[in-house]
Design a protein around this motif. Structure first.
Motif, PDB file in Angstrom:
ATOM      1  N   ASP A 179       7.200 -53.243 -11.469  1.00 46.35           N
ATOM      2  CA  ASP A 179       8.414 -53.269 -12.282  1.00 46.35           C
ATOM      3  C   ASP A 179       9.507 -52.416 -11.648  1.00 46.35           C
TER       4      ASP A 179
ATOM      5  N   ARG B 163       6.710 -53.372 -22.867  1.00 46.01           N
ATOM      6  CA  ARG B 163       6.501 -54.705 -22.292  1.00 46.01           C
ATOM      7  C   ARG B 163       5.277 -55.331 -22.948  1.00 46.01           C
TER       8      ARG B 163
ATOM      9  N   GLN C 217       6.145 -47.935 -16.697  1.00 45.54           N
ATOM     10  CA  GLN C 217       6.225 -49.190 -15.990  1.00 45.54           C
ATOM     11  C   GLN C 217       5.153 -49.274 -14.915  1.00 45.54           C
TER      12      GLN C 217
ATOM     13  N   VAL D  38      10.462 -57.736 -22.686  1.00 45.02           N
ATOM     14  CA  VAL D  38      10.796 -56.325 -22.515  1.00 45.02           C
ATOM     15  C   VAL D  38      11.640 -55.886 -23.710  1.00 45.02           C
TER      16      VAL D  38
ATOM     17  N   ARG E 277       6.885 -44.591 -11.564  1.00 48.52           N
ATOM     18  CA  ARG E 277       6.672 -45.351 -12.791  1.00 48.52           C
ATOM     19  C   ARG E 277       7.443 -44.741 -13.962  1.00 48.52           C
TER      20      ARG E 277
END
Length: 320
Positions: A291, A225, A287, A255, A217
């Motif tokens: 994603d 986001r 994220q 984004v 991540r």
């Protein structure tokens, strides 16, 4: 300690190379999720590890054993959960569990297994009388009949309802806590994020990412986001945010490139407030696994298209 070792694995189907140099390890006492799009090479890799498919190159070991050459020793310590089937349609759930337990020397009690997966009340129901989610839970029970040291679980929560998913997650977590190496494949990225200690993403037969969910991540570019009404004026928002790139990734999902500092978040929310626009699902800095997965596999798809175009161009030049 690595219970599963995969080193430069290659799997071929005739001229097609389905797995090309895959390398990763899965530890005892941990849950490893093997993720990838359809056709990425996940199933081929797992079938080699289970000893059911020959490799064309590289080396694999499961519990220190060669899955093909020492298959007889491995199956006594291995559990395999198929995504579908594996049970006679007219066999009762309790009978299936008792039969599988009879295959092993060191087993769980059939009644305990049924209780573990929440099927005690369905013990007398036949396989075809069970719902899709109940069939999945029964398949999980069968995979655990021999108290495996390594468990290969294929889409363990497919067709399982919300309550059943929670139960399956608890069972998987308990397995790992008891020292079992759990290697699962899934298309449910939220599922992987919830249960996995380690994630391996494969695409086009190659490993494109390998690490803990948190490491993956944090591996992508910094961004913010948020969700809002579809069709926002992203150019105006970008100008308000001092030129930071803003895009609408999907209808209503935006984004903003760059660090999610308090100043950026404050400017973003102020811009929306001035236009009386509601904001939802605001995430800054980290994220989701989904994603990361989409970004990496999209990059691979673009690269594959570019390579194909370049190769086609070279062939055209040679013909001329």
């Amino acid at each position: 300690m690595a219970a599963v070792e995969v080193d430069e694995l290659v799997v071929r189907y005739g001229d097609l190379v389905a797995v090309r140099g895959v390398t990763f390890q899965a530890e005892a006492g941990a849950v490893t999720a093997l993720l990838g799009p359809n056709g990425a090479g996940k199933t081929s890799t797992v079938e080699v590890l289970e000893g059911y498919r020959p490799l064309a190159g590289g080396r694999v070991r499961v519990l220190g054993l060669d899955p093909s050459a020492e298959h007889g020793q491995l199956v006594r310590r291995m559990g395999v959960m198929l995504q579908r089937g594996g049970v006679y349609p007219t066999m009762r759930a309790g009978e299936a569990v008792a039969l599988f337990c009879a295959y092993y020397d060191h087993v769980r009690r059939p009644d305990d297994l049924l209780d573990l997966v929440g099927l005690t009340e369905r013990a007398r129901s036949t396989w075809r009388q069970l719902s899709g989610g109940e069939q999945q839970r029964l398949s999980l029970a069968l995979a655990l009949a021999g108290n495996p040291a390594v468990a290969f679980l294929d889409e363990p929560t497919a067709s399982v309802d919300v309550a059943g998913r929670q139960l399956v997650r608890q069972v998987i977590r308990r397995l790992a806590d008891d020292g079992c190496c759990v290697l699962l494949t899934t298309h449910e990225l939220d599922e992987a994020e919830r249960v996995a200690d380690h994630v391996v993403i494969v695409d086009h037969g190659e490993v494109v990412a390998d690490g803990s969910p948190d490491e993956l991540r944090r591996s992508g570019p910094a961004e913010v986001r948020f969700a809002a009404a579809a069709g926002l004026d992203v150019a105006a928002l970008s100008a308000h945010l001092a030129g930071a790139s803003v895009r609408e990734a999907s209808p209503g999902e935006y984004v903003v490139a760059g660090e999610g500092t308090p100043a950026v978040v404050a400017a973003l929310t102020a811009w929306l407030a001035d236009r009386d626009l509601a904001i939802g699902d605001l995430r800054a800095g980290r994220q989701r696994l989904e994603d990361v997965f989409l970004r990496l596999t999209a990059e691979r798809s673009v690269a594959a298209v570019d390579d194909a175009a370049e190769s086609g161009g070279r062939r055209g030049q040679r013909r001329r």
